[in-house]
Each structure stands twice: as C-alpha cells, then as structure tokens.
Design a protein around this motif. Structure first.
Motif, PDB file in Angstrom:
ATOM      1  N   PHE A   1       0.865  -1.188   0.000  1.00  0.00           N
ATOM      2  CA  PHE A   1       0.000   0.000   0.000  1.00  0.00           C
ATOM      3  C   PHE A   1       0.898   1.234   0.000  1.00  0.00           C
ATOM      4  O   PHE A   1       1.543   1.488   1.008  1.00  0.00           O
ATOM      5  N   PRO A   2       1.029   1.959  -1.090  1.00  0.00           N
ATOM      6  CA  PRO A   2       0.178   2.024  -2.271  1.00  0.00           C
ATOM      7  C   PRO A   2       0.864   1.585  -3.563  1.00  0.00           C
ATOM      8  O   PRO A   2       0.416   1.967  -4.644  1.00  0.00           O
ATOM      9  N   MET A   3       1.981   0.843  -3.485  1.00  0.00           N
ATOM     10  CA  MET A   3       2.696   0.503  -4.722  1.00  0.00           C
ATOM     11  C   MET A   3       1.979  -0.597  -5.505  1.00  0.00           C
ATOM     12  O   MET A   3       1.882  -0.523  -6.730  1.00  0.00           O
ATOM     13  N   ILE A   4       1.500  -1.625  -4.814  1.00  0.00           N
ATOM     14  CA  ILE A   4       0.722  -2.675  -5.480  1.00  0.00           C
ATOM     15  C   ILE A   4      -0.738  -2.257  -5.567  1.00  0.00           C
ATOM     16  O   ILE A   4      -1.338  -2.271  -6.645  1.00  0.00           O
ATOM     17  N   VAL A   5      -1.329  -1.887  -4.436  1.00  0.00           N
ATOM     18  CA  VAL A   5      -2.701  -1.386  -4.428  1.00  0.00           C
ATOM     19  C   VAL A   5      -2.616   0.136  -4.537  1.00  0.00           C
ATOM     20  O   VAL A   5      -2.323   0.821  -3.568  1.00  0.00           O
ATOM     21  N   GLY A   6      -2.870   0.665  -5.730  1.00  0.00           N
ATOM     22  CA  GLY A   6      -2.512   2.037  -6.066  1.00  0.00           C
ATOM     23  C   GLY A   6      -3.537   3.083  -5.706  1.00  0.00           C
ATOM     24  O   GLY A   6      -4.097   3.752  -6.583  1.00  0.00           O
ATOM     25  N   SER A   7      -3.793   3.290  -4.428  1.00  0.00           N
ATOM     26  CA  SER A   7      -4.762   4.292  -3.985  1.00  0.00           C
ATOM     27  C   SER A   7      -4.189   5.699  -4.146  1.00  0.00           C
ATOM     28  O   SER A   7      -3.003   5.892  -4.415  1.00  0.00           O
ATOM     29  N   ASN A   8      -5.053   6.670  -3.947  1.00  0.00           N
ATOM     30  CA  ASN A   8      -4.695   8.075  -4.113  1.00  0.00           C
ATOM     31  C   ASN A   8      -4.162   8.621  -2.790  1.00  0.00           C
ATOM     32  O   ASN A   8      -4.922   9.057  -1.927  1.00  0.00           O
ATOM     33  N   GLU A   9      -2.843   8.611  -2.638  1.00  0.00           N
ATOM     34  CA  GLU A   9      -2.232   9.077  -1.390  1.00  0.00           C
ATOM     35  C   GLU A   9      -2.448  10.565  -1.145  1.00  0.00           C
ATOM     36  O   GLU A   9      -2.452  11.015   0.000  1.00  0.00           O
ATOM     37  N   ARG A  10      -2.568  11.321  -2.213  1.00  0.00           N
ATOM     38  CA  ARG A  10      -2.671  12.759  -2.029  1.00  0.00           C
ATOM     39  C   ARG A  10      -3.982  13.143  -1.362  1.00  0.00           C
ATOM     40  O   ARG A  10      -4.083  14.177  -0.715  1.00  0.00           O
ATOM     41  N   LEU A  11      -4.994  12.295  -1.489  1.00  0.00           N
ATOM     42  CA  LEU A  11      -6.281  12.557  -0.854  1.00  0.00           C
ATOM     43  C   LEU A  11      -6.551  11.644   0.342  1.00  0.00           C
ATOM     44  O   LEU A  11      -7.138  12.073   1.329  1.00  0.00           O
ATOM     45  N   TYR A  12      -6.166  10.379   0.243  1.00  0.00           N
ATOM     46  CA  TYR A  12      -6.550   9.382   1.248  1.00  0.00           C
ATOM     47  C   TYR A  12      -5.304   8.753   1.864  1.00  0.00           C
ATOM     48  O   TYR A  12      -4.980   7.596   1.603  1.00  0.00           O
ATOM     49  N   ALA A  13      -4.619   9.522   2.692  1.00  0.00           N
ATOM     50  CA  ALA A  13      -3.394   9.007   3.315  1.00  0.00           C
ATOM     51  C   ALA A  13      -3.667   7.758   4.140  1.00  0.00           C
ATOM     52  O   ALA A  13      -2.816   6.875   4.249  1.00  0.00           O
ATOM     53  N   TRP A  14      -4.865   7.644   4.704  1.00  0.00           N
ATOM     54  CA  TRP A  14      -5.188   6.499   5.553  1.00  0.00           C
ATOM     55  C   TRP A  14      -5.226   5.195   4.783  1.00  0.00           C
ATOM     56  O   TRP A  14      -5.042   4.121   5.371  1.00  0.00           O
ATOM     57  N   MET A  15      -5.449   5.256   3.463  1.00  0.00           N
ATOM     58  CA  MET A  15      -5.520   4.029   2.672  1.00  0.00           C
ATOM     59  C   MET A  15      -4.142   3.444   2.376  1.00  0.00           C
ATOM     60  O   MET A  15      -4.048   2.307   1.909  1.00  0.00           O
ATOM     61  N   ASP A  16      -3.075   4.207   2.616  1.00  0.00           N
ATOM     62  CA  ASP A  16      -1.739   3.610   2.497  1.00  0.00           C
ATOM     63  C   ASP A  16      -1.029   3.615   3.851  1.00  0.00           C
ATOM     64  O   ASP A  16      -0.532   2.592   4.299  1.00  0.00           O
ATOM     65  N   GLU A  17      -1.005   4.751   4.533  1.00  0.00           N
ATOM     66  CA  GLU A  17      -0.301   4.804   5.819  1.00  0.00           C
ATOM     67  C   GLU A  17      -1.000   3.962   6.879  1.00  0.00           C
ATOM     68  O   GLU A  17      -0.358   3.230   7.632  1.00  0.00           O
ATOM     69  N   GLY A  18      -2.316   4.072   6.945  1.00  0.00           N
ATOM     70  CA  GLY A  18      -3.051   3.322   7.954  1.00  0.00           C
ATOM     71  C   GLY A  18      -3.036   1.830   7.708  1.00  0.00           C
ATOM     72  O   GLY A  18      -2.809   1.031   8.624  1.00  0.00           O
ATOM     73  N   PHE A  19      -3.269   1.433   6.448  1.00  0.00           N
ATOM     74  CA  PHE A  19      -3.258   0.008   6.125  1.00  0.00           C
ATOM     75  C   PHE A  19      -1.872  -0.580   6.373  1.00  0.00           C
ATOM     76  O   PHE A  19      -1.733  -1.709   6.857  1.00  0.00           O
ATOM     77  N   ASN A  20      -0.849   0.176   6.026  1.00  0.00           N
ATOM     78  CA  ASN A  20       0.515  -0.298   6.214  1.00  0.00           C
ATOM     79  C   ASN A  20       0.873  -0.391   7.696  1.00  0.00           C
ATOM     80  O   ASN A  20       1.496  -1.360   8.141  1.00  0.00           O
ATOM     81  N   THR A  21       0.477   0.597   8.483  1.00  0.00           N
ATOM     82  CA  THR A  21       0.721   0.542   9.927  1.00  0.00           C
ATOM     83  C   THR A  21       0.052  -0.690  10.531  1.00  0.00           C
ATOM     84  O   THR A  21       0.600  -1.333  11.439  1.00  0.00           O
ATOM     85  N   PHE A  22      -1.108  -1.035  10.018  1.00  0.00           N
ATOM     86  CA  PHE A  22      -1.818  -2.229  10.479  1.00  0.00           C
ATOM     87  C   PHE A  22      -1.038  -3.503  10.176  1.00  0.00           C
ATOM     88  O   PHE A  22      -0.828  -4.333  11.071  1.00  0.00           O
ATOM     89  N   ILE A  23      -0.575  -3.683   8.942  1.00  0.00           N
ATOM     90  CA  ILE A  23       0.154  -4.917   8.631  1.00  0.00           C
ATOM     91  C   ILE A  23       1.512  -4.941   9.320  1.00  0.00           C
ATOM     92  O   ILE A  23       2.037  -6.018   9.623  1.00  0.00           O
ATOM     93  N   ASN A  24       2.075  -3.762   9.607  1.00  0.00           N
ATOM     94  CA  ASN A  24       3.339  -3.707  10.354  1.00  0.00           C
ATOM     95  C   ASN A  24       3.204  -4.316  11.742  1.00  0.00           C
ATOM     96  O   ASN A  24       4.150  -4.919  12.272  1.00  0.00           O
ATOM     97  N   PHE A  25       2.041  -4.144  12.358  1.00  0.00           N
ATOM     98  CA  PHE A  25       1.825  -4.685  13.704  1.00  0.00           C
ATOM     99  C   PHE A  25       2.048  -6.195  13.724  1.00  0.00           C
ATOM    100  O   PHE A  25       2.710  -6.731  14.614  1.00  0.00           O
TER     101      PHE A  25
END
Length: 649
Positions: free
Chosen positions: A414-438
């Motif tokens: 997130f977001p290199m494979i699942v290519g969400s719009n980071e400029r608008l939805y930071a939670w779709m890459d930072e939040g999802f990634n923080t979750f899998i990091n746990f």
C-alpha cells in the motif's frame, strides 16, 4: 462476590431501563448505508472492478546524468501514454514535483513561517526544453504546454483516441538537487562523500480516472502521490567511483560491477544471510569498488508494472545483499546501501536482514512481492518509500531501524501494489501499512521488536482532545500535529478492531486479501474498499466506516449495573459514546469457570441502552467488557462489574 437478591431494586432497575430505552430516539442514522457505493460499469457494488473498468498507462524511458560538483541533474525522457478511457484526450497532465522547491510554489507559500517536516529548499525547480508531443494518426508534433506550479499541461494537435489510443511526449529536463527535500529526497554529506537520495526526479504522468477525471491536486507537503502504472527503463550516469542502487533490476551489471562484486552478487542471490558486495574496508578505494578509474559510468535499470522509480547514489556506500524467498519458489534480492557512519551490528548491518524478513512476511501473508529487488538506502530522511526502494534514517538503530524499514517496505503493498490516491486518502496507504506492520513485528525474530498498536487505550488523550480531526481529513489540510494519528494510528486501530473484535481473523483476512487481489495495480477508492470488506465478510459495516473513519466520536461501552432475576442475572449495558460496537463480555463465576458472551452491534439500533439476561444457576463473580482491551474505549472505569479503578493495559 455474592449478590444480595433484592427484588424491589431489580424491579425498579428493569422498569427504569426499559422505559428509558423506549423513550430515547433510535440510532437509525448511525446504521444507515454509508456513502454512494452503488454499482457502475466501472466499479461494482460488490467491491470488484466493474466489467468496463479502465485504466490508462504510461511507460518511461529516461536518461539522466548526475553532476555532484554542481548538485545538478540533467536528463531526457520519453513517455509512451495509452488512453484506455472511453473518451478522447486533447491534453494530458504531468506531475512536476521538483517545482515545489521554489520560493513561489504553493507548497512554499503554504508552509508556516516556523517550518515543519515538509520544509524544503527553494532554489530548485525544473527547466524544460525540447518538448515534443505527438498523437493521432498523422503524428504531428506539438510543443504547446503550460507549467503551473507542480503540474504541467501538454497539448496535442490531434486528440489521443479513446479505448486504446496512444501518444508520446519527450523533453529535456534539469534542476538543482535539493539538499533538504521535504524529508523525501535530498543530500547527506558523510566522511566518504555525499549520498544523493533521488525521488520525484522526473516528470510523471498524473492519473486520469473514472472518479475525478484528471487528478491535478498540487504537491504541497503532506499529500504524497497518485500515479499511473507502466514499464520503466532508466539509465543513470554518475562519476566513475559512484555506486547506484535503484528500483528494479540492474541490467548491465557486467559493465558497472567489478568481477569480485559480480561474484559476491551471485553468492548473495543464493544466501539467506547477508553478503557484502562492497565491504566497509573497501569504501573510498576506487581500485576495489569501481570498474573504471576515471570519467563516468552509466547504470541501467528496468522495472515492469510500477508506478514510480527512485534511486540512491554515492561513493560512500557499504553495499550488502541477501536472497528473498517468495511464494511458489520464486526469489528476489534484499539490498542495503549505507555509509560507515551507519555501520554496526545494532544498526545498518542488520538492514538487509530486516528488509528480507519484511518482504517475505508480507508476501506470504497478503500478496507476493512483484519486484526483483528491495533496496534500503541510508539517507538524511526519516523514512520514505518507492517501488522496490526505501530511504530510511542513517542514524536509525535497533528497534527504530526495524520499525522504519518494515514500515517503508510494507508500503510496497500500500500504495505501490494497491494504487490508492495518497494525495487525498493518506489512511488508505499509511493506515493500512501501519496495520500490517503490527503483525510483522509480532513475529519477527520471535517478537524481538514487538509493536504496541494493540494497546489502544494509550491513545485516549488524543481521542478525547478538542483539537482532534477525523481520518477523512485530507493530508494537506490536517494539522501536522494530528497527521500521525489520523493517517497512521487511528485507521490502523480501525482495522485491528475489525480483525480482532468485530469480524474475527478468518473473515477479515478473507476480505482484506480479496481487496488486495482485486485492486492490485489498479486505483481503488474508499468505497471500493468498503464494498469489498462488506461483501466478502458478509457484514454491513456502514456504522463503522461512518463513525470511526469519517466521524470524530469515540467508543464508551459501559456496564451500568448487574441485578438478580429468578436465579439468573440481568446486565444493564449502555453505549455512552458515539461509536456503537458489539459487546464482548467475559463472565467469571465464583467456581472459577468463565464464559464469553458476544452481543451484536445491532443491540444499539433502537437506542443506547440494552438489558441482557445471563441464564445461569452459578453465582457471578465479575463481568468485564472487552477483556483483551482491543477497543480504545475512552472510559475504562465503567467496563467492569463490580466497578473497579481502571488498570490500563
């Protein structure tokens, strides 16, 4: 603890709670379907790409030369663009992020006087020349373009045809390389030379999609990137004694690596432990590190189906590598490049170990890693991610180095494979990634560096602060003091609650994996994520998206009382917060036995109080809501009976 069976008190309690429940307004608005998520031909209500989903693509061929004496990058680029949309395009937009580094840029002018993390140099910006744009059957050339801040609009003499029409755009570019590059790129001087962390270094195609058309939100600071996928061939020319590591495969290793380095690279490709390509003792000795002894060398790279490329270069690099084991018997390579200042067994000597484990874990648990290398580069950057390459702080050690390495490489999902719009939805890459990091931190080296995301109640002070903002706040709008919570921690806690409390691990994993597989190398919206999770898990979660992701309320479940009733027990519950939740109660009996009671979230649909009857002939000793403390409940003092002082986990 023995309950005194007073029938009068029980009758009063039942009458009062029942009448209160009837009198209070229902919670239909909380549970109503959230968002406009109905099917279109492009995006299905089930969460899948629709039958006519389309996506444009951009392939790049780039030649660039880095002059460290002048801090200058010069280059030429040819972009081959394919318009798969159902409409013709008279122009295209490109992202020109280096224009952020000027005195008059919007990003500079919207940075507080005291500065912040995204403060950058102001003596940069692109110089563009020899622009040629061609499309249509005649292929007539156009040089018409407009550069506005961090965007460039390029016009064609003939529109790019719909449904597969193609165009090419070529140009020369150059700019002064920032020293301070907004904590995403820049320069670092060390004893043996300068490390150049090169990102956002070439003009990049903006996304044209079915949701917003052209995505031209300017590059200001916190908002990151949204880019089309394509294939890259890029060549980097540097002084002869510089090493280059980059996104993708090095395709001319025989030209730029010594015989010894090639042999070591071959050894590393088969080794599960770290192998030096350039040892600490060899740094600074061109006779041992360089094929040439004068002039320049050109390093050539390729990567397929990527949204971006980045590279690092220096003559100060220690360079090591190891094999990455991927599903289905495939392999890739973990690499690290760092200066002597970062060397050491508690520091960057373990970087490749961390990188290797991170990639292997996420590949096995979620989706296979697609790129041939994963390179960690030490730089004066807190942590920043690009496909197959990360920049991490050169002073990081031990848990901090593991954490930043694991986080930045987690971004490959997130977001290199699942290519969400980071400029608008930071939670779709930072939040999802923080979750899998746990979960990766839970299992790395038997928990050597465990994460504390599950200790959600440590965040109660922020969750109850008047200055808090909702997850849905755009990253360039949110207060910088809130960005870490709304982009990283709060959405990660939301996924943690979904997996460990609301849906359960199996249902969540099925749905989350489906989301990754459906939207790999595509452009999902928040609605696509919501629809996938609900359809695959089989659960209407509108109340959760609405209240936790788009609202600003909190969780406060309470036990208001426990009363005897005909040999059983009545538990009076209330939802004192704005976020309704299922209720999981642990009941402990006097004989030492225990029972878990699970009440669905629908108990709150008709109001914020609920009575539950525990049918038992045993004597109840205690009852606790959320005994594992998964929920960030803002008032722990009312979670248990008998009431006790809340002991924070």
């Amino acid at each position: 603890m023995r309950i005194i069976k007073l029938s009068f008190l029980f009758i009063v309690a039942v009458v009062w709670t029942a009448s209160a429940q009837e009198a209070e307004p229902n919670n239909q608005s909380v549970f109503d379907f959230f968002g406009d998520r109905q099917s279109t031909v492009y995006r299905s209500a089930s969460g899948k790409p629709g039958p006519k989903y389309w996506q444009n693509s951009a392939d790049y061929k780039i030649n660039a030369t880095l002059n460290p004496e002048k801090d200058l990058l010069t280059g030429n680029i040819t972009i081959s663009y394919t318009n798969n949309s159902p409409e013709s395009l008279e122009f295209i937009w490109l992202q020109m992020e280096q224009n952020r580094f000027t005195e008059e840029s919007r990003g500079t002018l919207t940075t507080p006087i005291q500065g912040n993390r995204y403060t950058g140099d102001m003596d940069g910006g692109y110089k563009i020349s020899n622009l040629v744009a061609k499309s249509g059957r005649r292929g007539d050339a156009s040089d018409k373009h407009i550069i506005e801040d961090t965007r460039m609009q390029v016009f064609f003499k003939e529109p790019i045809e719909a449904n597969g029409g193609t165009a090419t755009v070529s140009m020369n570019f150059e700019y002064t390389i920032p020293t301070t590059g907004m904590d995403r790129m820049g320069q670092l001087d060390v004893e043996d030379g300068t490390i150049f962390a090169m990102a956002q270094w070439y003009p990049r195609l903006a996304v044209f999609d079915d949701v917003r058309g052209w995505n031209t939100t300017p590059y200001l600071g916190a908002g990151e990137f949204y880019l089309e996928y394509g294939d890259f061939e890029y060549n980097i020319t540097v002084p002869y004694d510089y090493i280059v590591v980059g996104s993708g495969e090095l395709v001319n290793s025989g030209e730029v690596l010594t015989a010894t380095q090639q042999k070591r690279m071959q050894q590393a490709a088969k080794s599960d432990t770290t192998v030096y390509i350039i040892t600490p003792e060899e740094v600074g000795d061109p006779a041992k590190t360089s094929v040439k002894q004068s002039g320049t060398s050109t390093w050539k790279f390729k990567i397929k189906n990527s949204r971006d490329v980045a590279f690092g270069t220096s003559k100060a690099f220690i360079w090591d590598a190891a094999k990455i084991n991927l599903p289905n018997g495939k392999t890739a390579m973990a690499q690290s490049a760092y200066p002597k200042e970062s060397d050491g067994e508690t520091a960057w000597s373990r970087s490749t170990e961390y990188t290797k484990y991170s990639i292997e874990h996420y590949s096995e648990k979620w989706f296979p890693y697609p790129y041939p290398v994963a390179v960690n580069v030490a730089a004066d950057i807190g942590g920043m991610e690009y496909p197959g390459l990360s920049f991490c702080g050169y002073k990081s050690t031990e848990k901090s180095l593991w954490g930043v390495t694991d986080h930045e490489f987690g971004h490959n999902w997130f977001p290199m494979i699942v290519g969400s719009n980071e400029r608008l939805y930071a939670w779709m890459d930072e939040g999802f990634n923080t979750f899998i990091n746990f979960y990766s931190s839970e299992v790395f080296n038997d928990g050597e560096y465990q994460d504390d995301l599950d200790q959600t109640r440590q965040y109660v002070n922020w969750l109850t602060s008047e200055s808090r903002e909702s997850i849905a706040t755009y990253p360039d709008v949110v207060s910088t003091r809130n960005l870490g919570m709304i982009a990283y921690v709060k959405p990660a806690m939301g996924l943690l609650m979904l997996r460990e409390y609301i849906l359960g691990q199996e249902r969540f994993d099925n749905a989350f994996t489906a989301y990754i597989e459906r939207w790999a190398y595509k452009h999902p919206t928040p609605g696509d994520f919501f629809n996938t999770m609900e359809n695959v898990a089989g659960e209407d979660l509108s109340w959760f998206w609405k209240s936790w992701f788009y609202g600003n309320g909190n969780i406060d479940l309470a036990i208001d009382g426990v009363y005897p009733y005909q040999g059983s027990y009545l538990v009076v519950l209330s939802n004192k917060g704005e976020v309704p939740m299922p209720v999981k109660m642990k009941v402990v009996y006097e004989d030492g036995s225990e029972e878990m009671i699970n009440l669905p979230g629908e108990i709150w649909q008709r109001g914020n109080s609920w009575n539950h009857l525990i049918s038992t002939n045993k004597e109840v000793k205690s009852i606790t809501i959320d005994p594992d403390k998964i929920l960030p409940d803002v008032n722990g003092s009312n979670d248990s009976w008998p009431s006790t002082i809340y002991d924070e986990k």
